[in-house]
Write a protein that holds these residues in place. Sequence first.
Motif, PDB file in Angstrom:
ATOM      1  N   ASN A 151       0.746  -1.353   0.080  1.00  0.00           N
ATOM      2  CA  ASN A 151       0.109  -0.056  -0.061  1.00  0.00           C
ATOM      3  C   ASN A 151       0.863   1.117   0.048  1.00  0.00           C
ATOM      4  N   ALA A 152       2.119   1.143   0.371  1.00  0.00           N
ATOM      5  CA  ALA A 152       2.849   2.482   0.627  1.00  0.00           C
ATOM      6  C   ALA A 152       3.182   2.999  -0.747  1.00  0.00           C
ATOM      7  N   PRO A 153       3.627   2.199  -1.552  1.00  0.00           N
ATOM      8  CA  PRO A 153       3.578   2.615  -3.102  1.00  0.00           C
ATOM      9  C   PRO A 153       2.822   3.517  -3.774  1.00  0.00           C
ATOM     10  N   GLN A 154       1.330   2.951  -3.349  1.00  0.00           N
ATOM     11  CA  GLN A 154       0.288   3.702  -3.781  1.00  0.00           C
ATOM     12  C   GLN A 154       0.030   5.289  -3.253  1.00  0.00           C
ATOM     13  N   LEU A 155       0.382   5.121  -2.087  1.00  0.00           N
ATOM     14  CA  LEU A 155       0.396   6.426  -1.426  1.00  0.00           C
ATOM     15  C   LEU A 155       1.409   7.434  -1.596  1.00  0.00           C
ATOM     16  N   VAL A 156       2.497   6.720  -2.221  1.00  0.00           N
ATOM     17  CA  VAL A 156       3.676   7.597  -2.668  1.00  0.00           C
ATOM     18  C   VAL A 156       3.237   8.360  -3.918  1.00  0.00           C
ATOM     19  N   ARG A 157       2.692   7.596  -4.811  1.00  0.00           N
ATOM     20  CA  ARG A 157       2.207   8.214  -6.018  1.00  0.00           C
ATOM     21  C   ARG A 157       1.127   9.198  -5.730  1.00  0.00           C
ATOM     22  N   GLY A 158       0.231   8.970  -4.758  1.00  0.00           N
ATOM     23  CA  GLY A 158      -0.981   9.768  -4.858  1.00  0.00           C
ATOM     24  C   GLY A 158      -0.727  10.906  -3.624  1.00  0.00           C
ATOM     25  N   LYS A 159      -1.155  10.577  -2.252  1.00  0.00           N
ATOM     26  CA  LYS A 159      -1.197  11.559  -1.514  1.00  0.00           C
ATOM     27  C   LYS A 159       0.120  12.267  -0.818  1.00  0.00           C
ATOM     28  N   TYR A 160       1.097  11.427  -1.240  1.00  0.00           N
ATOM     29  CA  TYR A 160       2.379  11.909  -0.737  1.00  0.00           C
ATOM     30  C   TYR A 160       3.240  12.414  -1.921  1.00  0.00           C
ATOM     31  N   ALA A 161       2.821  12.414  -2.999  1.00  0.00           N
ATOM     32  CA  ALA A 161       3.514  12.734  -4.336  1.00  0.00           C
ATOM     33  C   ALA A 161       4.034  14.229  -4.124  1.00  0.00           C
ATOM     34  N   GLY A 162       5.472  14.003  -4.512  1.00  0.00           N
ATOM     35  CA  GLY A 162       6.220  15.483  -4.358  1.00  0.00           C
ATOM     36  C   GLY A 162       6.782  15.456  -3.285  1.00  0.00           C
ATOM     37  N   LYS A 163       6.494  14.772  -2.099  1.00  0.00           N
ATOM     38  CA  LYS A 163       7.078  15.098  -0.520  1.00  0.00           C
ATOM     39  C   LYS A 163       8.340  14.432  -0.632  1.00  0.00           C
ATOM     40  N   GLN A 164       9.261  15.060  -0.217  1.00  0.00           N
ATOM     41  CA  GLN A 164      10.795  14.601   0.149  1.00  0.00           C
ATOM     42  C   GLN A 164      10.790  13.165   0.778  1.00  0.00           C
ATOM     43  N   GLU A 165      10.026  13.382   1.943  1.00  0.00           N
ATOM     44  CA  GLU A 165       9.987  11.992   2.767  1.00  0.00           C
ATOM     45  C   GLU A 165       8.730  11.127   2.749  1.00  0.00           C
ATOM     46  N   ASP A 166       8.485  10.849   1.172  1.00  0.00           N
ATOM     47  CA  ASP A 166       7.281  10.144   0.666  1.00  0.00           C
ATOM     48  C   ASP A 166       6.884   9.027   1.453  1.00  0.00           C
ATOM     49  N   TYR A 167       8.063   8.017   1.289  1.00  0.00           N
ATOM     50  CA  TYR A 167       7.909   6.791   1.422  1.00  0.00           C
ATOM     51  C   TYR A 167       7.810   6.573   3.229  1.00  0.00           C
TER      52      TYR A 167
END
Length: 435
Positions: free
Chosen positions: A237-253
Amino acid sequence: MKYEYSKGYEIVRFFERITLNLHYRKIVYKGTENINEDHPVIFASNHRNAVIDPFLLLNACKKEPVFLARADVFRKPTVAAIMKWLHIMPVYRIRDGVENLGNNNESFRLSGELLKKRIPMALYPEGRHNPKMSLLPVQKAISRIVLPIEASEDFTLNSEVIPVGVYYPDIFGFLSDAYVVFGKPIQVADYRKQYEENPNMAANSLRHDLENSMKRLIVNIWNDAFYDEYVWAIDWNAPQLVRGKYAGKQEDYLLASQEVVHTLDEMFHRDRPSFDTHIENFRRAESILKKHRLTSRDNVLKPASTVLIVLHLLLLIVSLPLAVFGFVNGIFPIIGYRKLLGLFKDDQFIPTVRVVSGMFIVPAFVVIQSLIVGLVFNGWWAFAYSFLMPATFYFACWWRKWAKSLARKWCVNRFVKKFPDSWRELTELIKINHS
């Protein structure tokens, strides 16, 4: 005084910094504004990855911090001398022998002198290495060091304890990511009144506050009975959040992984039937993956198309000669790395051996092989080779990672096409609802 500024230490740090940045695809530092090295500072970090953890912390410091490490590492005189040169001093635990605990007095006394001179200290308050995504109970070592020092100076030193969280999405992976987060500093002077009334209670309060601060900075899977299921949930589930909700954030994962754990924790406490259903779904999903020789790290939610896989393969084929050249020229560093790795039984040392090999073994063979080229041909060829050899070897390492990634994408692609019903079931089983 021992552990003063050292030019040799700075040279090692220079090469270590380069090697570490080559070892990781991305290194993210957050909260560095919380570091004020004009104050006496003690960094308190979780400890998941042997020597890599202090290397990452070292790179965030302007000064040369002194680390405290478990005393059993210092048993051999030669190793002890190297550790001292690297600004590492011993801390004794009960398992090192009750009779040796008194030796901590000297380490703690010296720590006080260093802090008064504004030389940063760093230690791992869990007391031992912990490769899991969790925090072991924080021990009292920091309280025992910093509270008496502040008391001796009437709590005017302005000492700070800075909680640190280190996270690796793929702890043993080469060319993966690393996240280092510095929390708000804990002001030791805030414990003055409590220390004057009850020193032991003040030590426990500082320990408790530090532990809670560290937990907020890491991915903390406290629910050990379901540890594997939590890890699978992060992988899925984390990769989906990285591409969506946290896209562009440095500490995404890091943020994505923390959210997955938080969501499951909330479910565990507030909706246990739903939590149990998810756990059963995860176990069913893992059994499907195993049956088809896949893992939780394979991207089954967004499988690569056949066209992309073919393009990927063509690029690998075109670049194969360069990769072969890199591997051939790096064969001796590879052998050296394998030999060095064989000296360690614990997997935690895999990244450490890689980095140490990159710092010493690879440069040594660059020099040796360049000299040989110079003797066979001429100086200009040797000069060119000294740049070409490490560059192509590093490219070969990337090429290997891309090839392995392509193999995994191909396996997922075949699974989706041959077993569409199982794939659709799998994609439903691994999803969780995020708050």
